[in-house]
Design a protein around this motif. Structure first.
Motif, PDB file in Angstrom:
ATOM      1  N   THR A   1     -56.308 -12.493   7.082  1.00 41.51           N
ATOM      2  CA  THR A   1     -57.587 -12.406   6.379  1.00 41.51           C
ATOM      3  C   THR A   1     -57.942 -10.935   6.166  1.00 41.51           C
ATOM      4  OG1 THR A   1     -58.737 -12.494   8.490  1.00 41.51           O
ATOM      5  CG2 THR A   1     -58.485 -14.583   7.297  1.00 41.51           C
TER       6      THR A   1
ATOM      7  N   THR B   1     -55.368 -14.542  -1.801  1.00 41.25           N
ATOM      8  CA  THR B   1     -55.228 -15.898  -1.266  1.00 41.25           C
ATOM      9  C   THR B   1     -53.823 -16.415  -1.515  1.00 41.25           C
ATOM     10  OG1 THR B   1     -55.819 -17.074  -3.285  1.00 41.25           O
ATOM     11  CG2 THR B   1     -57.649 -16.286  -1.923  1.00 41.25           C
TER      12      THR B   1
ATOM     13  N   GLN C   1     -55.557 -19.694   2.889  1.00 37.70           N
ATOM     14  CA  GLN C   1     -54.813 -18.848   3.819  1.00 37.70           C
ATOM     15  C   GLN C   1     -53.470 -19.467   4.214  1.00 37.70           C
ATOM     16  OE1 GLN C   1     -57.456 -16.461   3.050  1.00 37.70           O
ATOM     17  NE2 GLN C   1     -56.161 -15.695   4.687  1.00 37.70           N
TER      18      GLN C   1
END
Lengths: 623, 322
Positions: A118, A131, A181
């Motif tokens: 992230t 992403t 993710q």
């Protein structure tokens, strides 16, 4: 990968000791140039080259040159997995990059699932989090025939790959993204080296809102949106409100310059700072068509580095001084240079002739023609030892060993006597097929130097060559066209795409024999059907050997040690039972850097300078 | 007894045309020097294998350990290698001598072909006039308008990528291809000279007289016109030879001419260009020989022009007058 490397130099035999010392220093990791001081942040790292030589206008989907990959990996494009961006075996080790870890496959290599870190964001003008969908976009570009990804074949095992390419599906069914993710790849066949294929720059994330504006081959390079620590200067000024609004980034002109500045969205916390040190504030890549001038400017401190190989005269003069000698970097480069023999053309359609050629060849002479030991060690088989992690079962393997690597006339003639082309039994080819054999060489200095060595060697066993020395582009265009059916080639060399021996062995698969762009120059695995397709006469009464079955077994072997042993076995099989090449040099990369460089490393995986790990002292730079 | 002799006056000796030509031709020391240089060069080129065996170095023999230094750079001139070695460790002196063979063969043969084509077509165009003249002249103009070097590079490249060469094997890479390319591009100049001279010759009284007695056109061209063209043909041929030699050097310099295993000055200069800063001898010796040979042919061309021009005064006469 056919790495682009300048061929304008010669260097020498006597550089062995020097080369050894230099290799040691370079392999030690980041090497400071001594008086320039400690590595610190700041400054502009200035690189010049004679030509960018992009294979796809710097569009990462299709770009296929070592230097471009070094730029992408160190500075602009992060991928799910990467490397340590350093020299030697360590530099060929997989590490997570965008992914949180290097995964294992739960089903023997058919499924691979990755979790993304992230906080990784695209550079301007996109300015948003990366992403899993952005990785899908990259794969969709690879699988779009109009974009012509040059190594898209590596991803053919992904389920639904062909259907997407043929327009039968709007998605690649084998790539799933359960959330932003997570991304999974479902393959049709077990592919244990698939993680390596996810290190290739084409698989780096591409924002879909920009990608849709570049539907053609080589179009995205001038507006590449960075995911790495740097970005193209002028990125922030590009408008992406519509495709029509997008203009080329001002810092990139393919004819003259590529200027990189820091990516304000890059978060070192999402990266390994011991890998991407990202010390200079800017990078400047410029073109100077005069190679000698480039190295003179590096010596004068006006430039810092060049991907071009330095002329021997420069290296020789620098080696005479302890101070300047420190600025020469020599690193083994996972590349094999070889002479290629065509199994379909006389006299090389006889394995005894091919073995005799291996035995008579003055490899020491060829090494010297390439610049001497400084520029590489004598190769004794196909895949560089480093690709086998210097496995002891292959490092000492030399089926055609000769005294001083200069050829063995008695052994070569004994082999030639077994050939159908030696009717007199005197160890010399006496058939007409051995006279005036067509051959292609490069017209570079090394190419010219090699020709007399090869001619003198082969003359001893009765083979005379009709060499054509062509510019490298013309030479490759000639030998890449299968219907030309060139019997003998001396310009050839091969570099890995990723650190798995399969990227060398693909050269001998029958599936890689194609009419144009063919790199299986020996035509190993040719069948009558393929011969008909590519316009090559299939030799009457002959059976061209194939490695396809053995390749398939090795490629699907999961356990690393067994897999490595399998590839080693295939290497030996090729050298002893098929003999398509005379491998003669395991290349070294030779770099000369300026006195202002305070840190330098080699990106083993890409085969170029590790730009993520260089540093410069602006106070030592000349302007 | 001759009355003049009786009076004790010496009669000016009438020189034969050949003697007159030779006297004029050798009047210039530069011409004589050029002639001697070329004679020596031709002898050396013919005797190249003998010289190589005397020296003990073949043109493609490699002396890597002796003549390449620790960095693979060639060593310079010494007692055994008078012109030093090239970057493959070969004897530059021997290769320069062998290179003379290529230069002379290309110069003479390519010029010969160009002269045959140019003279034949120029004679026909100039004598026949009309549509034949127009067609041949425009054809020559087209040839002269072609970007010569680009065209030559294209032909050379196209014919060098297969063992069969071009035109079903008619043009194979190497010396023959280079000669053909040079001949194809140099004949129009000779054509123009011959055509222009023929145009004036066909209006002369002796040609008119030949027509009047019923000689055929072919016979007139061969017996009356051609002999009067000898002077410009010889002079211009001598100037074409160095052009051809230089053109071969250009082509080989660009990697499109003679293969490396056949030593040629152009090829040697090509390789020298990358190492000149550390190996001056690679460029200096083949360059000097190329320069001297081209200069020699040009000087001989000038000498021939002076000797064959009836308006040129004999230097000996001028001296006496002075």
């Amino acid at each position: 990968m056919r790495s682009r490397r300048s061929l304008l130099t010669i260097a020498g035999l006597g550089g062995l000791l020097l080369g050894g010392a230099l290799i040691m220093s370079a392999c030690g990791g980041s090497g400071a140039s001594g008086s320039a001081g400690p590595a610190k942040k700041g400054g502009t790292y200035r690189v010049a080259e004679t030509d960018f030589g992009f294979s796809d206008n710097f569009d990462p989907t299709g770009e296929y040159t070592a230097e471009s990959w070094a730029m992408y990996r160190g500075l602009l494009v992060r991928t799910l997995l990467g490397y340590r961006l350093t020299a030697g075996v360590a530099g060929n080790t997989l590490v997570p990059d965008l992914a949180t870890r290097v995964p294992t496959s739960p089903d023997g290599g058919k499924t691979w699932t990755f979790s993304l870190k992230t906080g990784v964001r695209f550079a301007p003008p996109v300015n948003r989090a990366i992403t899993s969908h952005d990785i899908v976009t990259a794969f969709e570009r690879i699988d779009t025939p109009a974009i012509a990804a040059q190594y898209g074949f590596y991803y053919a095992p992904i389920a639904g790959w062909d259907a997407y390419a043929q327009g039968k599906s709007s998605t690649i069914s084998g790539i799933t993204t359960p959330d932003d993710q997570t991304i999974s790849f479902h393959l049709t066949t077990a592919t244990p080296d698939f993680p390596y294929r996810l290190t290739l720059p084409a698989t780096g994330p591409i924002p879909h809102e920009v990608a849709k504006c570049f539907p053609g081959a080589g179009t995205y390079g001038r507006d590449l949106v960075s995911s790495g620590p740097y970005m193209v200067a002028g990125s922030q000024s590009v408008k992406i409100t519509s495709c029509a609004a997008i203009t080329p980034m001002s810092g990139f002109d393919p004819a003259s310059k590529l200027i990189l500045v820091r990516n304000p969205n890059y978060a070192p916390s999402t990266d390994d700072p011991t890998i991407r040190r990202a010390l200079p504030d800017n990078f400047s890549f410029t073109i100077d068509t005069n190679q000698t001038d480039i190295f003179n400017r590096i010596n004068a401190g006006l430039l810092d580095d060049s991907p071009n190989t330095p002329p021997a005269s420069i290296v020789a003069s620098m080696a005479t001084s302890a101070t300047t000698k420190q600025r020469i970097r020599v690193v083994p480069n996972d590349r094999t240079r070889y002479l290629s023999m065509n199994l379909t053309t006389a006299p090389f359609d006889d394995i005894h002739v091919r073995k005799a050629v291996n035995l008579i060849m003055d490899k020491a002479g060829l090494q010297q023609a390439q610049g001497g030991p400084l520029f590489g060690a004598i190769a004794t088989h196909i895949v560089p030892d480093t690709m086998f992690n210097n496995d002891s079962s292959i490092t000492s393997y030399n089926p055609y060993a000769t005294p001083n690597s200069a050829g063995n006339l008695a052994a070569a003639q004994a082999e030639m006597r077994l050939s159908k082309y030696d009717t007199a039994g005197d160890g010399k080819c006496d058939a007409a097929a051995c006279k005036n054999v067509f051959a292609i060489a490069g017209n570079t200095n090394q190419g010219f130097n090699m020709v007399p060595v090869i001619e003198n060697s082969l003359a001893k066993i009765g083979i005379t060559l009709n060499f054509r020395e062509l510019p490298p582009g013309s030479a490759y265009a000639t030998i890449n066209t299968a219907s030309r059916n060139v019997p003998f080639t001396s310009i050839t060399g091969w570099t890995k795409d990723y650190p798995d021996p399969s990227t060398f062995m693909v050269l001998f698969q029958s599936a890689t024999i194609i009419p144009v762009g063919n790199v299986n120059y020996s035509l190993v695995g040719l069948t009558p059907a393929i011969a008909s397709q590519i316009g090559v006469p299939y030799p009457k009464g002959a059976t061209i050997p194939s490695i396809d079955a053995q390749f398939g077994i090795c490629a699907q072997t999961l356990a690393p040690s067994t897999r490595q042993a399998c590839w080693i076995g295939l290497d030996k099989n090729l050298m002893e039972n098929i003999v398509p090449w005379v491998p003669y040099l395991s290349d070294n990369a030779v770099h000369v850097i300026s006195g202002a460089v305070t840190a330098w490393d080699f990106d083993q995986a890409s085969g170029g300078a590790s730009y993520a790990r260089v540093a410069v002292n602006p106070a030592k730079q000349s302007h | 007894m001759d009355q003049v002799a009786t009076l004790g006056v010496t009669r000016p000796r009438a020189r034969s045309p050949r003697a007159s030509f030779w006297a004029k031709f050798t009047a210039q020391p530069a011409t004589v020097i050029a002639l001697v240089f070329l004679a020596v060069l031709i002898l050396a080129a013919i005797a190249a294998p003998l010289i190589a065996s005397l020296v003990g170095h073949g043109p493609n023999d490699l002396y890597r350990t002796q003549m390449l230094d620790g960095f693979g750079l060639p060593r310079g001139p010494n007692g055994s290698f008078w012109f030093g070695a090239d970057s493959a460790g070969r004897d530059v002196f021997i290769r320069v001598i062998y290179g003379a063979r290529v230069s002379l063969v290309v110069g003479v043969v390519a010029t010969g072909i160009a002269v045959v084509i140019g003279v034949t077509l120029g004679l026909i165009a100039g004598y026949r006039g009309g549509i034949v003249d127009t067609l041949l002249s425009r054809f020559a103009d087209v040839m002269l308008a072609m970007p010569l070097l680009l065209f030559a590079i294209g032909i050379s490249t196209a014919c060098s990528t297969t063992s069969a060469g071009c035109l079903r094997g008619t043009l194979t890479p190497g010396l023959n291809l280079v000669i053909v390319i040079i001949a194809v591009f140099t004949w129009p100049a000779m054509f123009r000279i011959v055509r222009a001279t023929t145009l004036s010759l066909r209006e002369t009284d002796f040609v008119e007289a030949s027509r009047a007695i019923g000689q055929t056109e072919f016979s007139i061209m061969r017996s009356e016109v051609l002999p009067n063209l000898i002077s410009p043909i010889v002079v211009y041929s001598a100037l074409l030879v160095p052009q051809s030699i230089l053109f071969e050097a250009y082509l080989t310099f660009l990697g499109l001419g003679i293969p490396d295993s056949t030593p040629s000055w152009g090829g040697m200069l090509d390789q020298a260009s990358q190492l000149f800063s550390v190996a001056w001898w690679l460029m200096v010796f083949p360059g000097l020989f190329l320069l001297a040979t081209v200069l020699a042919f040009n000087l001989i061309g000038d000498g021939l022009r002076d000797a064959l021009d009836p308006k040129t005064p004999r230097r000996t006469t001028r001296k006496r007058a002075a």
